[in-house]
Scaffold this motif. Structure first.
Motif, PDB file in Angstrom:
ATOM      1  N   LYS A  65     -17.065   3.377  26.019  1.00 13.92           N
ATOM      2  CA  LYS A  65     -18.293   2.741  26.186  1.00 13.92           C
ATOM      3  C   LYS A  65     -19.318   3.651  26.959  1.00 13.92           C
ATOM      4  O   LYS A  65     -20.471   3.243  26.898  1.00 13.92           O
ATOM      5  CB  LYS A  65     -17.877   1.613  27.150  1.00 13.92           C
ATOM      6  N   THR A  66     -18.715   4.300  27.690  1.00 11.12           N
ATOM      7  CA  THR A  66     -19.650   5.288  28.500  1.00 11.12           C
ATOM      8  C   THR A  66     -19.285   6.637  28.108  1.00 11.12           C
ATOM      9  O   THR A  66     -18.349   7.114  27.590  1.00 11.12           O
ATOM     10  CB  THR A  66     -19.484   4.959  30.069  1.00 11.12           C
ATOM     11  N   ASP A  98     -17.435   0.677   8.918  1.00 17.22           N
ATOM     12  CA  ASP A  98     -16.260   0.535   9.560  1.00 17.22           C
ATOM     13  C   ASP A  98     -16.539   0.827  11.157  1.00 17.22           C
ATOM     14  O   ASP A  98     -16.083   0.285  12.283  1.00 17.22           O
ATOM     15  CB  ASP A  98     -15.148   1.483   9.071  1.00 17.22           C
ATOM     16  N   GLN A  99     -17.500   1.766  11.486  1.00 16.61           N
ATOM     17  CA  GLN A  99     -17.885   2.035  12.928  1.00 16.61           C
ATOM     18  C   GLN A  99     -18.412   0.886  13.446  1.00 16.61           C
ATOM     19  O   GLN A  99     -18.290   0.610  14.712  1.00 16.61           O
ATOM     20  CB  GLN A  99     -18.775   3.095  12.891  1.00 16.61           C
ATOM     21  N   TYR A 100     -19.360   0.242  12.750  1.00 16.98           N
ATOM     22  CA  TYR A 100     -20.022  -0.824  13.230  1.00 16.98           C
ATOM     23  C   TYR A 100     -19.124  -2.115  13.467  1.00 16.98           C
ATOM     24  O   TYR A 100     -19.381  -2.972  14.534  1.00 16.98           O
ATOM     25  CB  TYR A 100     -21.419  -1.360  12.343  1.00 16.98           C
ATOM     26  N   LYS A 101     -18.253  -2.135  12.474  1.00 17.86           N
ATOM     27  CA  LYS A 101     -17.096  -3.312  12.513  1.00 17.86           C
ATOM     28  C   LYS A 101     -16.368  -3.113  13.999  1.00 17.86           C
ATOM     29  O   LYS A 101     -16.088  -4.011  14.721  1.00 17.86           O
ATOM     30  CB  LYS A 101     -16.120  -3.182  11.484  1.00 17.86           C
ATOM     31  N   THR A 102     -16.059  -1.839  14.194  1.00 22.31           N
ATOM     32  CA  THR A 102     -15.228  -1.666  15.471  1.00 22.31           C
ATOM     33  C   THR A 102     -16.234  -1.917  16.803  1.00 22.31           C
ATOM     34  O   THR A 102     -15.730  -2.467  17.883  1.00 22.31           O
ATOM     35  CB  THR A 102     -14.511  -0.084  15.465  1.00 22.31           C
ATOM     36  N   HIS A 103     -17.533  -1.571  16.618  1.00 22.50           N
ATOM     37  CA  HIS A 103     -18.267  -1.903  17.743  1.00 22.50           C
ATOM     38  C   HIS A 103     -18.183  -3.379  18.041  1.00 22.50           C
ATOM     39  O   HIS A 103     -18.418  -3.848  19.277  1.00 22.50           O
ATOM     40  CB  HIS A 103     -19.594  -1.139  17.330  1.00 22.50           C
ATOM     41  N   LYS A 105     -14.382  -4.384  19.255  1.00 26.47           N
ATOM     42  CA  LYS A 105     -14.001  -4.073  20.474  1.00 26.47           C
ATOM     43  C   LYS A 105     -15.153  -3.474  21.385  1.00 26.47           C
ATOM     44  O   LYS A 105     -14.775  -3.097  22.507  1.00 26.47           O
ATOM     45  CB  LYS A 105     -13.078  -3.166  20.223  1.00 26.47           C
ATOM     46  N   GLY A 106     -16.328  -3.449  21.113  1.00 30.62           N
ATOM     47  CA  GLY A 106     -17.290  -2.717  22.161  1.00 30.62           C
ATOM     48  C   GLY A 106     -17.388  -1.260  22.039  1.00 30.62           C
ATOM     49  O   GLY A 106     -17.829  -0.419  22.902  1.00 30.62           O
ATOM     50  N   GLU A 107     -16.464  -0.790  20.926  1.00 26.80           N
ATOM     51  CA  GLU A 107     -16.245   0.762  20.892  1.00 26.80           C
ATOM     52  C   GLU A 107     -17.681   1.542  20.597  1.00 26.80           C
ATOM     53  O   GLU A 107     -18.439   0.950  19.511  1.00 26.80           O
ATOM     54  CB  GLU A 107     -15.277   1.266  19.912  1.00 26.80           C
ATOM     55  N   ALA A 108     -18.043   2.289  21.302  1.00 29.67           N
ATOM     56  CA  ALA A 108     -19.417   2.992  20.911  1.00 29.67           C
ATOM     57  C   ALA A 108     -19.431   3.549  19.660  1.00 29.67           C
ATOM     58  O   ALA A 108     -18.376   3.945  19.004  1.00 29.67           O
ATOM     59  CB  ALA A 108     -19.619   4.193  22.051  1.00 29.67           C
ATOM     60  N   ALA A 109     -20.732   3.402  18.924  1.00 26.20           N
ATOM     61  CA  ALA A 109     -20.933   4.011  17.810  1.00 26.20           C
ATOM     62  C   ALA A 109     -22.288   4.527  17.889  1.00 26.20           C
ATOM     63  O   ALA A 109     -23.393   4.067  17.615  1.00 26.20           O
ATOM     64  CB  ALA A 109     -21.111   3.033  16.748  1.00 26.20           C
ATOM     65  N   THR A 110     -22.381   5.763  18.285  1.00 25.33           N
ATOM     66  CA  THR A 110     -23.606   6.789  18.693  1.00 25.33           C
ATOM     67  C   THR A 110     -23.909   7.254  17.613  1.00 25.33           C
ATOM     68  O   THR A 110     -25.144   7.540  17.725  1.00 25.33           O
ATOM     69  CB  THR A 110     -23.141   7.580  19.780  1.00 25.33           C
ATOM     70  N   GLY A 111     -23.291   7.419  16.335  1.00 27.13           N
ATOM     71  CA  GLY A 111     -24.096   8.350  15.477  1.00 27.13           C
ATOM     72  C   GLY A 111     -23.422   9.734  15.569  1.00 27.13           C
ATOM     73  O   GLY A 111     -23.133  10.153  16.709  1.00 27.13           O
ATOM     74  N   ILE A 112     -23.311  10.523  14.459  1.00 29.09           N
ATOM     75  CA  ILE A 112     -22.766  11.802  14.367  1.00 29.09           C
ATOM     76  C   ILE A 112     -23.426  13.000  15.316  1.00 29.09           C
ATOM     77  O   ILE A 112     -23.229  13.762  15.886  1.00 29.09           O
ATOM     78  CB  ILE A 112     -22.550  12.407  13.094  1.00 29.09           C
ATOM     79  N   GLU A 113     -25.026  12.558  15.380  1.00 29.90           N
ATOM     80  CA  GLU A 113     -25.797  13.684  16.003  1.00 29.90           C
ATOM     81  C   GLU A 113     -25.517  13.570  17.726  1.00 29.90           C
ATOM     82  O   GLU A 113     -25.406  14.430  18.450  1.00 29.90           O
ATOM     83  CB  GLU A 113     -27.110  13.559  15.644  1.00 29.90           C
ATOM     84  N   THR A 114     -25.564  12.315  18.135  1.00 26.30           N
ATOM     85  CA  THR A 114     -25.373  12.128  19.418  1.00 26.30           C
ATOM     86  C   THR A 114     -23.766  12.448  19.945  1.00 26.30           C
ATOM     87  O   THR A 114     -23.524  13.252  20.837  1.00 26.30           O
ATOM     88  CB  THR A 114     -25.599  10.634  19.828  1.00 26.30           C
TER      89      THR A 114
END
Length: 913
Positions: free
Chosen positions: A277-278, A390-395, A398-407
């Protein structure tokens, strides 16, 4: 200098539009054009089997099924029929799953027709709260789900039933398996399933995810219009978040079963789940990933050694369930060497804990991680819509960060250099803790009396912990694969096939290069090399040596590097290549990134010129294989599989199952000799390359690494050994296994005229029969879960075709379901193919061809197949027109021709008792 990670929350991917409606429904919307004219639609519900009452066990999963069997706007089977008519395949595209904590509906849909996208959103809306849950449909679906449950029956399920209370610490999860219980599935009343649906299918527990080739603003408007009227219950139940408790205790269990082929040890060390998350979380996750990678590599390396007392040793850190992660270790000791294998494996693990890793291991792990990130960054605009969804599903879940590949890439490059070896070694001590550890040993029933008890295994651990363990060391290696370059060859002629963007180059040694440059992926090149001959050129006495030669030789390493040093030399490179020798061809297949094509070409050259021979490793391979074969015939599925292969191969020894006598016939010198023979003449090979190819670079590499390969100037042809499915009616029943389950295979075959018309007709019949069997055997009879219809055809050595129908069912239903299958086949022959089914096939096939036209893997297989079969490489360009012209009369005649019940093989697996 060590970087200091921030406690600030990581941002959500800036390219995704997200929001929450007043009723609590969350949405994620993102524009993405991979693939073009497509979108992936998800409905995610934070409700799974863990929320079921005792009388609802299995009903979360049952609702998932019922969502395809009738909704407000798509009654009964109209939802599936509509989507199939729109080109969406049930099962392959349209799907869903139910877990302990969530249920997820997945709908990939075309976006070039507004009505289809509009209806897709309506389907999600219907799933969210408007499944009809019709009592008649419920009763019909009971059999389907019971058959799905039946498919899981067997040794692995029996073992799982005993291990789950240990693995899940006797938590609520033990009694909430998504598949449910027979008692509930057979007897629940419709009101009970409606209660679950009303309680938990509510907007404040749901998310809509739309990723694809869409107008984000327009989709957001439609979501607000369609989903804002969803209602939460007036008095909503509390959505309890369940978790598996950590007890601090160690657990031990042994299990034996008559159908388990070999002894294995599974070790799990459990931890509270780590969620990113952080930035500080992200840094910890990098340390965990580095540790897991190094731990896995160290264990895998030990398993490669000739004197290792185990067949397998693997491990790694990963997500578990119920709020837990686990460090998992799997050990398969050699027969009668459980104690030695365990002590040897635990010595390696304890050595990591006590002495840590070394600097070169960390360096390789960092290099590999950076290489993966660089590859992902290059493909940032080629990410599939499904992977993003799938990344947004996990976000959401579970609140798992989905920052995008560049970040993410920026964070990795900032944080990774500051992670020290001392931090990794401290993490190793923490992960290899002596609490919350489960040890589960499973083995054959015949070894029940010699299974160790907990105190014995604790004693083995104490022996290791009190022993002296030398620190790990490794040899340093040079960085080059080839130090002395051979003389170059030359490209002596060029030819173009502009209609499909293909070029042919002929090299001076006779080798042919066929390349298709594409922009489908920025950093992907796939390749395949083929030469006629294969094992067909060797007699039965040498067949096993020939059939296993490529796998054996490749396992030894390559050139100057053995099987342990070669992966280290290749670390951080996005490259893979594997030689093979099959019935009628030999070759190599692989792929690489753009920058690692040079390495791939070096490897390709070495596989031709510098195979290794390792007597000690060969002896290990034979010993390990002997153990697997000796244990093979406790598995009823293996017995049936071998029987099917033998019957369909006319009991030719090349088609019967593995035996110890066959294994003993493999000779190292003969295998190496055959391998060298198959790769001695590069002039008989055609090399296919597809992907983001720079033609000038490939030309230079081809002249250097392929043009310099030896060539005899002789062209070989594969032999016709006359092996094919026998003619006539054949029936074979195998009695094996003790579960109340059966497996059926029905095979139609015969001679064939290999041409585009027949090939298309066979493909169409396969799909249409799949529709019919799904409707008849699954929906009407309720007797199977997933019937399958598969066709195959070949042009060489003689043109043949086969059609295989397969399904699992209750033994009591075998005859009824075989009769129903034959009835459906006879209807195709006598009544023809319905216009609706033909429309479904055409829509699905045309849509699949759109995707195939933009896929490197498709083009590699297609082009190589056309060359190998000496067929027109432009056929694909004519395929859609042929599909459009396909008519029911043509298919009815094809059904009469290809479903020939005079050439029919019936194979059935039934339990012993």
């Amino acid at each position: 200098m060590t970087s200091v990670a921030s406690a600030q929350s990581l941002p959500l991917d800036k390219l995704v539009k997200t929001g929450r409606l007043t009723n609590g429904l969350t949405y994620y919307i993102r524009k993405n054009t991979e693939p073009q004219k497509r979108a992936t639609l998800y409905l995610v519900v934070k409700a799974g089997s863990i929320l079921e009452n005792d009388d609802q066990q299995g009903l979360a999963h049952f609702i998932e099924h019922m969502s395809f069997n009738g909704t407000k706007n798509f009654p009964k089977n109209e939802l599936i029929n509509y989507l199939q008519r729109s080109g969406i395949r049930f099962g392959a595209d349209l799907n869903a799953y139910t877990g302990f904590d969530e249920t997820v509906y997945q709908l990939p849909i075309p976006t070039d027709k507004p009505d289809i996208l509009k209806h897709g959103l309506q389907i999600l809306r219907d799933w969210a709260q408007d499944a009809t849950l019709d009592p008649a449909e419920i009763n019909s679906e009971r059999g389907v789900i019971l058959e799905e449950k039946r498919l899981r029956m067997g040794a692995q399920q029996r073992v799982q039933d005993q291990t789950l209370p240990v693995v899940l610490n006797d938590s609520r999860y033990v009694n909430r398996l998504p598949i449910g219980t027979d008692e509930v599935l057979k007897n629940f009343k419709p009101a009970v399933i409606r209660s679950f649906y009303k309680d938990w299918y509510r907007p404040n527990l749901q998310a809509v995810i739309i990723v694809g080739d869409i107008d984000v603003t327009a989709i957001e408007t439609q979501i607000k219009t369609l989903f804002s009227d969803l209602k939460n219950p007036i008095q909503p139940k509390l959505r309890t978040v369940y978790a598996i408790p950590l007890t601090g205790k160690n657990q031990f269990k042994t299990i034996t079963d008559s159908e388990i082929p070999q002894t294995s040890v599974d070790i799990s060390i459990k931890f509270k789940e780590r969620i990113n998350k952080t930035e500080a979380d992200f840094r910890k996750s990098l340390i965990t990933n580095l540790f897991s990678s190094m731990f896995s590599s160290r264990l895998a390396e030990s398993a490669k050694k000739p004197d290792a007392p185990f067949l397998k040793l693997s491990g790694g850190y990963g997500s578990m369930m119920g709020g837990l992660d686990a460090l998992s270790i799997e050990l398969v000791p050699k027969k009668c060497q459980l104690k030695n294998g365990f002590i040897s494996a635990w010595t390696i693990i304890e050595g990591i804990k006590r002495n840590g890793f070394i600097a070169t291991e960390l360096q390789r792990s960092k290099q590999s991680l950076l290489s993966q990130m660089q590859a992902a960054l290059k493909e940032k605009d080629k990410q599939s819509s499904t992977s993003l969804a799938d990344q947004y599903k996990t976000h959401f879940l579970k609140g798992e960060a989905a920052t995008g590949i560049e970040t993410e890439n920026k964070l990795v490059n900032e944080i990774l250099p500051g992670i020290t070896l001392a931090e990794i070694n401290a993490a190793a001590k923490m992960f290899l803790k002596a609490t919350d550890r489960d040890i589960i040993i499973t083995g054959p029933e015949s070894e029940k009396t010699i299974m160790p008890v907990k105190n014995e295994v604790d004693g083995w651990i104490n022996t290791v912990e009190n022993a002296t363990i030398k620190p790990y060391t490794e040899t340093t290696f040079s960085n080059g694969l080839i130090t002395n370059l051979p003389p170059k060859g030359k490209i002596v002629s060029e030819k173009r096939i502009p209609e499909i963007g293909v070029m042919e180059w002929m090299l001076s040694n006779g080798a042919k290069i066929v390349l298709k440059p594409t922009d489908f992926k920025h950093d992907e090149i796939s390749f395949l090399a083929l030469s006629p001959g294969g094992t067909s050129l060797y007699n039965n006495q040498d067949y096993e040596s020939a059939a296993n030669a490529a796998g054996i030789v490749a396992s030894f390493g390559l050139g100057e590097y053995d099987n342990i040093s070669l992966p280290k030399i290749l670390n951080g490179k996005q490259v893979s290549i594997q030689p093979f020798i099959s019935d009628r061809v030999e070759g190599l297949q692989g792929g690489s990134s753009v920058k690692d094509l040079h390495t791939a070409m070096e490897l390709l050259h070495l596989y031709f010129t510098s195979p290794r021979k390792d007597t000690a490793l060969f002896a290990k391979i034979i010993r390990n294989s002997a153990e697997r074969i000796a244990n093979r015939y406790t598995d009823p599925d293996a017995i049936f599989s071998d029987t099917v292969s033998a019957v369909l191969g006319g009991y030719n020894p090349r088609r019967t199952g593995p035996t110890l006598d066959k294994l003993k016939s493999i000779e190292l010198d003969k295998a190496v000799q055959i391998y060298k023979e198959r790769f001695a003449n590069a002039g008989d090979f055609t090399f296919f390359f597809v992907g983001n190819i720079n033609s000038d670079s490939l030309k230079s590499y081809a002249e250097q690494y392929i043009g310099s390969l030896p060539s005899s100037g002789f062209t070989e042809s594969a032999k016709d050994l006359g092996i094919h499915i026998p003619s006539g009616k054949i029936a074979k029943t195998v009695n094996a296994g003790k579960e109340d389950k059966a497996t059926v295979r029905m095979v139609f075959s015969g001679n064939y005229e290999f041409n585009p018309k027949n090939n298309l007709s066979l493909n169409a019949l396969q799909e249409i029969l799949q529709y019919r069997l799904t409707e008849r055997l699954r929906e009407t009879e309720g007797g199977v879960y997933t019937p399958s219809a598969q066709m195959s055809n070949n042009k060489y050595p003689t043109a043949r075709y086969s059609f295989t129908v397969g399904f699992g069912c209750a033994p009591a239903n075998v005859e009824k379901l075989i009769s129903a299958t034959l009835d459906e086949i006879r209807k195709l022959k006598e009544n023809g193919i319905s216009a609706v089914d033909l429309q479904k096939f055409k829509a699905e096939e045309l849509r699949q061809n759109e995707l195939a036209a933009k896929d490197n893997g498709f083009w590699l297989n297609y082009i190589s197949g056309q060359y190998l079969n000496q067929e027109d490489p432009l056929s694909f360009l004519k395929l859609n027109e042929a599909i459009e012209k396909l008519d029911t009369a043509t298919l009815q005649q094809a059904a009469k021709t290809f479903f020939n019940e005079d050439n029919y093989v019936r194979l059935v697996l039934l339990p012993k008792e």
